[in-house]
Design a protein around this motif. Structure first.
Motif: not given
Length: 207
Positions: A29, A52, A55, A71, A96
């Protein structure tokens, strides 16, 4: 080996795997966040990225806490290269978390494709709505330390002369942009999650 011991061993392995996969997804990420890019019809300081996405996948496969942790890891990594004194990373984490937490909680209650879609779209909508107060009270006060507010608003007005005031700019530009950004992650997740889920969980379960 007793049933209780087997259960404890399986639980321990699952926890180790969850922690490992959460850390790995957090790193992925963070890399995706670095590859942000400008989009048409938006001021140059508003950028698109797919950070995102890991996540959201993590929230579905390992639970909402893992999604939020991804996140957090992403922004901790990126704060070392921050140009915003950490404020941008703080806001990114809040948005997020607002996305993946409700998505993961809803999917936890409705472990079906429909539940995944409802959860993810709901999360994207919540993220978009919260982007207005988060940007208004946290992000843009920091921006104005480097660029006067009228200059910032002028960058929005160069695209749409009809906008007037920061709140109007956020409602007209940032909120729909944030929702669309979330929807892109939703679409990709829906397309790939079933194939990735067994790999992430280390099981044959494709739900």
């Amino acid at each position: 080996m007793t049933t209780q011991t087997q259960t404890a061993t399986q639980g321990s392995r699952m926890n180790v795997r969850t922690i490992t996969m959460t850390a790995m997804f957090g790193a992925i990420s963070a890399i995706l966040m670095m590859f942000s890019f400008n989009v048409p019809l938006m001021p140059s300081f508003i950028k698109m990225d797919l950070s995102e996405l890991p996540a959201l996948i993590g929230a579905f496969s390992m639970g909402p806490v893992s999604g939020v942790a991804i996140c957090f890891i992403k922004n901790v990594i990126n704060v070392f290269a921050t140009t915003t004194g950490g404020v941008g990373e703080l806001c990114n984490f809040l948005l997020g978390a607002a996305f993946v937490l409700p998505a993961g909680l809803i999917y936890k209650k409705m472990k079906t494709r429909k539940g995944a879609i409802i959860g993810a779209v709901s999360g994207a909508a919540i993220m978009a709505i919260l982007s207005v107060p988060i940007n208004f009270f946290i992000t843009y006060p920091m921006y104005t330390k480097f660029l006067p507010l009228d200059k910032i608003i002028g960058m929005y007005q160069a695209i749409n002369p009809g906008v007037d005031g920061l709140l109007n700019c956020l409602l007209m530009f940032n909120m729909p942009f944030t929702f669309i950004k979330g929807l892109i992650s939703v679409i990709i997740t829906v397309l790939v999650y079933k194939r990735l889920s067994p790999i992430i969980k280390g099981t044959g379960n494709t739900r």
